[in-house]
Design an enzyme around this catalytic site. Structure first.
Site, short mmCIF file in Angstrom:
data_model
loop_
_atom_site.label_atom_id
_atom_site.label_comp_id
_atom_site.label_asym_id
_atom_site.label_seq_id
_atom_site.Cartn_x
_atom_site.Cartn_y
_atom_site.Cartn_z
N ASP A 1 5.65 4.39 6.29
CA ASP A 1 5.61 3.90 5.27
C ASP A 1 4.57 5.67 4.66
OD1 ASP A 1 6.37 4.16 2.48
OD2 ASP A 1 6.65 1.72 2.80
N TRP A 2 4.98 5.42 3.91
CA TRP A 2 3.92 6.96 3.24
C TRP A 2 2.68 6.46 3.38
CZ3 TRP A 2 8.64 7.48 4.03
CH2 TRP A 2 9.07 9.34 4.40
#
Ligand SMILES: *[C@@H]1O[C@H](CO)[C@@H](O)[C@H](O)[C@H]1NC(C)=O
Ligand SMILES: *[C@@H]1O[C@H](CO)[C@@H](O)[C@H](O)[C@H]1NC(C)=O
Ligand SMILES: *[C@@H]1O[C@H](CO)[C@@H](O)[C@H](O)[C@H]1NC(C)=O
Ligand SMILES: *[C@@H]1O[C@H](CO)[C@@H](O)[C@H](O)[C@H]1NC(C)=O
Ligand SMILES: *[C@@H]1O[C@H](CO)[C@@H](O)[C@H](O)[C@H]1NC(C)=O
Ligand SMILES: *[C@@H]1O[C@H](CO)[C@@H](O)[C@H](O)[C@H]1NC(C)=O
Length: 840
Positions: free
Chosen positions: A249-250
């Site tokens: 995920d970011w």
């Protein structure tokens, strides 16, 4: 055996090495063969280049990857884009209803049609990888901020929504990303960075399999995670046979060598946890790690091949549109690399491609068919368009500053069509309830306030419609004291909406409440007031909030939504492990409630909710008749032995020479851009390190020898026999009302046999179906099915799915809500009965 999800004493993160190679599943063989060949022709730096983004806000879109192969001149970008309900930060796109709204339709065809339309919009905007659907959070915590992005508080509802979304999107040639893997249940303290330690989600093995992994098993094609080898290598890639690539995920990437060995294949957006400095754990550092021998060459080859194979698999090598919009400006020209400001080269960044077609129709249909009628006393609904209507609540009208006035919808002003954060889409327009009410009814007065105003003495015929809202979203923003999760508002309406309803109900004799909400609300402050005749949940309708509602209010259609979660009388009807939010750095979040969330918990504890999971009323009545159950497959307690892995490609190879790590002569670095190249002295040192040092930080259990895979694996989703249909059930649904057409949702819940050595929830949703619109006296035969997995439990000692009593009496309860069953079918005698007392 006899293992119960709720008897948990301690948790350890087991290890699982090495990362299983991709490419052994038959369907993927061709894509993998082509991908392997392409990757073989890449240099070391080209391979590491495709495993990572080039930095946050770099490029015309979120992240752009380049597949550049000198030998055959192939160059392509991989553009990744939010949100789960449409193309984020773009113009000329449709804002589809949120996941929770889609779940509330209980309509498989609509789940699929919405996905087809979304897939077309992602493709049209040049987005290769759709960052959805979301099945985690699954709804364990009612106050969790991002539950609304998923389909509801049940693994089967989530699995159905997700797998149909993946199918519809991927049929458009867009790669889907089922997320977030796994145990992502609240927003606050979810991140690890220099300022805080994230919470640890401590989930026992059986609960993991029977609740949180369930939707991933049906939707496996892509995912996100970070560096847990047991989860990525063991469960996702070996047990579920996942053939795509796993993406962080970011800003969730936390290590270089460690995450590569644990099975991560792509790092997004490329940066370390603190972005915008041009630093990365991979790219140049992954190149270094391969040159210095710490990351095995076969691991990098597998990573790169998985990414390229997915790209081939969905035909993206053939005419996939280039990204043609910017996420940072709506001007035609702008910085090509926003994060490189003020040194970025400029160019055309927006081509204003309109991808909406007629997708508002499916968006409106989903919004309309999700509207859930919770309470309906007396004949007020459907409403006559002649009656004087007094409308209260700011939720009725668009935000006066415009529907996109708050970035990422980080405010709750006006009609609430989505939550806030990265899971949102910019509105092309918002069809608000007040516009649609004025269009359809003759006499509408609107009080655009959440505080009850002074009003003239009500006429006998007056009807008050009160709009209330409850919002939540991503932890990136705090809105009205809510840090993503609903930690400020709890489960009460925002803006003192409950007081507004109360006052309206004290003043008018006929009140309709409409809630736009991310999830369950506590309604007790007013639900029993006699003038509150009807309560409708519109959930989060997206851009089509108006006509979808008036179609239902004025009876053009009957309401047909059903709750995708339970509504309790008070929050504390659930145990504290569910109601408490983690409120500190590094807290252990033990899933001590095990399998018992939402209705599974309420049923076990004997607590009657205000409205049960699956509840939804309509304007007509339906009868269920002629039930029949047939046995399809002969079953044994354990599934047949899994098939062995198919042909596995050879990913090994020598460590490349240092020249493969070097940039071309005259290369000009863009400010803050993350590159995969090393400087000549760095490359030389890396090679020297390999020759003179040994890497001493390999994780516990590290090995490089590929494994045959666990007994519970065998194909995408696990042992293919798990999906064998065990029983089929059919039932005739008849509209037995006299006046209105409508659609019925038929839900099937399994009750395991008595006296089995596993503690199981009393009833669990296993399948559902929605009828077409049926006129009075019209009937439709509905088919439901149970797979082997549906009647199995996960045995933590055997490490496989077991049918606890193959010849025993499984009861299949059929009805229109988890607390309204009209039929039960038995698997032992293959018969069904009507009017049997509810099991609770
Ligand atoms: C990596 O990708 C960037 C664009 O994102 C490109 O400019 C660069 O040439 C690529 N480097 C390699 C080694 O492929
Ligand atoms: C996942 O991808 C595989 C291979 O492309 C496909 O057969 C399968 O239907 C997909 N799964 C879902 C749930 O869409
Ligand atoms: C190789 O490089 C990686 C990344 O910089 C580093 O973590 C690792 O310790 C290095 N290994 C050796 C043997 O120097
Ligand atoms: C933008 O999208 C359109 C439609 O999908 C496509 O035809 C066009 O090539 C794209 N623009 C660029 C620059 O790729
Ligand atoms: C539905 O059935 C109930 C109970 O039989 C009855 O009271 C009600 O009037 C019916 N409603 C409609 C719309 O037919
Ligand atoms: C429905 O069936 C009943 C009984 O057969 C009949 O009396 C009634 O007229 C029918 N209603 C409609 C709308 O066809």
């Amino acid at each position: 055996m006899g293992n119960s999800g709720s008897q948990v004493s301690s948790y350890v993160a087991a290890d699982y090495y090495p990362a299983p190679y991709g490419g052994w599943v038959g369907d993927w063989a061709d894509s993998y063969a082509r991908a392997r060949e392409l990757v073989e022709s890449m240099t070391l730096a080209e391979k590491t280049n495709i495993t990572s983004g080039t930095g946050i806000y770099m490029g015309m879109n979120l992240v752009i990857l380049v597949i550049h192969v000198a030998s055959n001149e192939l160059s392509s970008r991989l553009c990744l884009g939010d949100a789960a309900n449409g193309v984020r930060l773009a113009d000329f796109v449709t804002v589809f209803p949120a996941g929770i709204t889609t779940g509330a339709t209980w309509d498989k065809d609509l789940m699929y049609s919405r996905a087809v339309a979304m897939g077309k919009e992602f493709r049209g905007k040049g987005v290769n990888i759709y960052l959805g659907p979301s099945v985690g959070p699954l709804g364990r915590k009612p106050k969790g901020g991002r539950n609304w992005e998923g389909f509801g508080a049940d693994p089967v509802l989530q699995a159905t929504g997700a797998s149909l979304t993946i199918k519809g999107v991927q049929e458009q040639g867009v790669i889907a990303t089922i997320k977030h893997f796994i145990g992502n249940k609240q927003e606050m303290y979810r991140m690890y960075n220099p300022f805080q330690t994230g919470y640890s989600a401590n989930i026992d093995d059986r609960t993991l399999h029977e609740l949180y992994l369930w939707p991933f098993a049906e939707g496996v094609n892509n995912s996100a995670c970070s560096q847990n080898s047991m989860l990525i290598n063991g469960i996702l890639k070996d047990e579920l046979g996942f053939q795509g690539f796993v993406m962080s995920d970011w800003l969730a990437h936390m290590s270089g060598v460690g995450s590569a060995l644990a099975g991560l294949d792509m790092n997004m957006p490329g940066d370390t946890q603190v972005p915008l400095f041009g630093y990365s754990y991979w790219m140049y550092d992954l190149t270094r790690s391969v040159l210095n021998g710490s990351v095995p060459v076969d691991r990098l080859n597998d990573m790169a091949t998985r990414i390229v194979a997915a790209w081939y698999r969905f035909g993206q090598d053939d005419g996939f549109p280039e990204p043609n919009f910017s996420t940072t400006t709506r001007d035609r020209e702008g910085d090509l690399y926003a994060a490189a400001w003020p040194f970025s080269p400029r160019g055309v960044v927006n081509e204003f491609v309109d991808v909406q077609e007629d997708h508002y129709l499916v968006a409106r249909q989903v919004a309309q068919d999700a509207i859930t009628l919770l309470k309906n006393d007396g004949p007020l609904l459907p409403l006559s368009t002649d009656r004087p209507i007094k409308v209260f609540g700011t939720g009725a009208a668009e935000n006066s500053d415009g529907p996109n006035a708050c970035s990422d919808r980080n405010c709750n002003k006006g009609t609430l069509g989505q939550g806030w954060g990265s899971g949102t889409v910019d509105y092309p327009y918002l069809d608000s309830p007040i516009d649609a009410l004025r269009k359809n009814a003759k006499d509408v007065t609107f009080y655009d306030t959440d505080k009850f105003p002074g009003v003239p003495t009500p006429g006998a015929d007056d009807v008050a419609i009160v709009f209330i809202t409850s919002d939540s979203g991503e932890n990136t923003y705090t809105v009205e004291g809510n840090h993503g999760d609903r930690d400020g508002s709890g489960l009460y309406a925002w803006h003192d909406g409950d007081a507004l309803v109360k006052k309206a109900a004290e003043t008018y004799a006929n009140v309709i409440v409409v809630a736009q909400t991310v999830g369950p609300l506590v309604l007790e402050r007013w639900i029993d007031m006699p003038s509150v005749k009807s309560v409708l949940f519109a959930h989060l309708p997206g851009q089509e909030a108006g006509e979808s509602l008036t179609n239902v209010l004025f009876g053009k259609v009957s309401p047909s939504g059903h709750l995708p979660y339970s509504i309790t009388k008070q929050e504390s009807d659930y145990p504290s492990s569910i109601t408490d939010l983690v409120t500190g750095s590094g807290v252990q979040d033990d899933y001590v409630e095990g399998l018992y969330i939402d209705y599974r918990y309420l049923n076990k504890a004997g607590i009657k909710p205000r409205y049960a999971f699956g509840h939804g009323l309509t304007y007509t009545n339906f009868s269920l008749t002629k039930p029949a159950i047939t046995k399809v497959a002969k079953l044994s307690a354990l599934p047949p032995t899994r098939p062995a892995k198919g042909n596995i490609l050879d990913y090994s190879g020598p460590v490349p020479g240092e020249s493969e790590a070097l940039p071309p002569a005259g290369f000009n670095k863009i400010f803050r851009y993350i590159y995969s190249w090393l400087q000549p002295d760095e490359a030389k040192n890396a090679v020297k390190d390999r020759q003179t040092k040994t890497y001493d930080a390999y994780p516990r259990g590290y090995s490089t020898e590929q494994k045959p895979g666990p007994r519970s694996g065998g194909d995408e989703g696990g042992n293919p026999a798990l999906w064998d249909v065990a029983y089929k059930i059919s039932v005739t649904v008849t509209n037995s009302g006299a006046k209105h057409s409508g659609k019925e949702v038929v839900q099937a819940y399994v009750q395991f046999p008595d006296n089995i050595p596993y503690d199981t929830p009393i009833t669990q949703l296993r399948d559902f179906a929605k009828t077409r619109e049926l006129g009075p006296n019209e009937s439709q035969v509905v088919e439901l099915q149970l797979t082997r997995k549906d009647i199995s439990v996960w045995d933590v000692e055997v490490q496989d799915w077991i049918i606890p009593n193959v010849d025993g009496r499984f009861k299949v309860w059929i009805g229109e809500a988890s607390d309204r069953f009209s039929i039960v079918c038995y698997t032992d005698q293959l018969n069904c009965e009507a009017n049997v007392e509810h099991p609770l």
